[in-house]
Write a protein that holds these residues in place. Structure first.
Motif, PDB file in Angstrom:
ATOM      1  N   LEU A 188       0.781  -1.019  -0.026  1.00 49.28           N
ATOM      2  CA  LEU A 188       0.054  -0.154  -0.078  1.00 49.28           C
ATOM      3  C   LEU A 188       0.812   1.103  -0.131  1.00 49.28           C
ATOM      4  N   ARG A 240       1.963   5.070   1.135  1.00 50.40           N
ATOM      5  CA  ARG A 240       1.544   6.144   2.196  1.00 50.40           C
ATOM      6  C   ARG A 240       0.355   6.936   1.535  1.00 50.40           C
ATOM      7  N   ARG A 241      -0.319   7.768   2.601  1.00 51.00           N
ATOM      8  CA  ARG A 241      -1.497   8.397   2.313  1.00 51.00           C
ATOM      9  C   ARG A 241      -0.921   9.866   1.562  1.00 51.00           C
ATOM     10  N   HIS A 247       1.802   9.907  -2.766  1.00 53.42           N
ATOM     11  CA  HIS A 247       1.916   8.897  -3.611  1.00 53.42           C
ATOM     12  C   HIS A 247       1.680   8.869  -5.246  1.00 53.42           C
ATOM     13  N   ASP A 307      -2.449   4.196  -4.507  1.00 54.70           N
ATOM     14  CA  ASP A 307      -3.166   3.724  -3.294  1.00 54.70           C
ATOM     15  C   ASP A 307      -2.564   2.191  -2.988  1.00 54.70           C
ATOM     16  N   PHE A 308      -1.937   1.738  -4.091  1.00 55.10           N
ATOM     17  CA  PHE A 308      -1.630   0.238  -4.002  1.00 55.10           C
ATOM     18  C   PHE A 308      -0.582  -0.036  -5.025  1.00 55.10           C
ATOM     19  N   GLN A 356      -5.747   2.479  -7.709  1.00 55.38           N
ATOM     20  CA  GLN A 356      -6.283   3.649  -6.900  1.00 55.38           C
ATOM     21  C   GLN A 356      -7.482   2.811  -6.324  1.00 55.38           C
ATOM     22  N   LYS A 383     -11.281   4.326  -4.030  1.00 54.16           N
ATOM     23  CA  LYS A 383     -11.923   5.435  -3.332  1.00 54.16           C
ATOM     24  C   LYS A 383     -13.062   4.787  -2.689  1.00 54.16           C
ATOM     25  N   TYR A 408      -8.723   0.459 -10.791  1.00 52.43           N
ATOM     26  CA  TYR A 408      -9.359   1.602 -10.124  1.00 52.43           C
ATOM     27  C   TYR A 408     -10.689   0.861  -9.407  1.00 52.43           C
TER      28      TYR A 408
END
Length: 139
Positions: free
Chosen positions: A5, A7-8, A11, A15-16, A38, A40, A68
């Motif tokens: 993953l 980091r917030r 990036h 997200d991963f 990504q 969401k 996504y």
């Protein structure tokens, strides 16, 4: 599949990161693909636009694929653009996520969805890192 993953912050739209290995069994040559994703978490009636997906697409390099994932849905224009432009991206919506979890719960946990989710969460030891996506190919 190997991966981590992101980091917030900082990036760059992912997200991963994962690696998908193709072939290579039985002495055959294979290859690995970088999977840039990504995720969401939004309300189920929220529509994801082409512009939102484009951030992931823009980061893809040759031999990479994008994923996504959203708890919402994709606008018709976003879906059309991804198909027409032949982007190497997989779109997973909330309905697909729920269907997959229900299937896993039914097939692997006797219909107990809570046990299925517990099993998925308990079985994942995922690193959170600032590594570059191409580093996944070195693992």
């Amino acid at each position: 599949m190997e991966g981590w993953l992101a980091r917030r912050s900082g990036h760059g739209g992912a997200d991963f990161v994962g690696r998908f290995d193709l072939g290579g069994g039985s002495g055959l040559a294979g290859t690995s693909l970088v999977v840039l994703g990504q995720a969401k978490c939004v309300k189920p009636d929220t529509l994801i636009t082409a512009e939102q997906i484009a951030r992931v697409v823009a980061r893809l390099r040759r031999g990479w694929i994008g994923v996504y994932v959203t708890t919402g849905a994709y606008s018709e224009s976003a879906q059309t653009e991804m198909v027409e432009d032949q982007y190497p991206i997989i779109l997973l919506n909330g309905t697909s996520l729920v269907a997959e979890l229900r299937s896993m719960g039914r097939d692997d946990h006797g219909g107990d969805l809570a046990a299925c989710i517990e099993h998925v969460l308990a079985g994942r030891e995922v690193a959170i890192t600032n590594r570059r996506p191409e580093e996944i190919l070195l693992q």
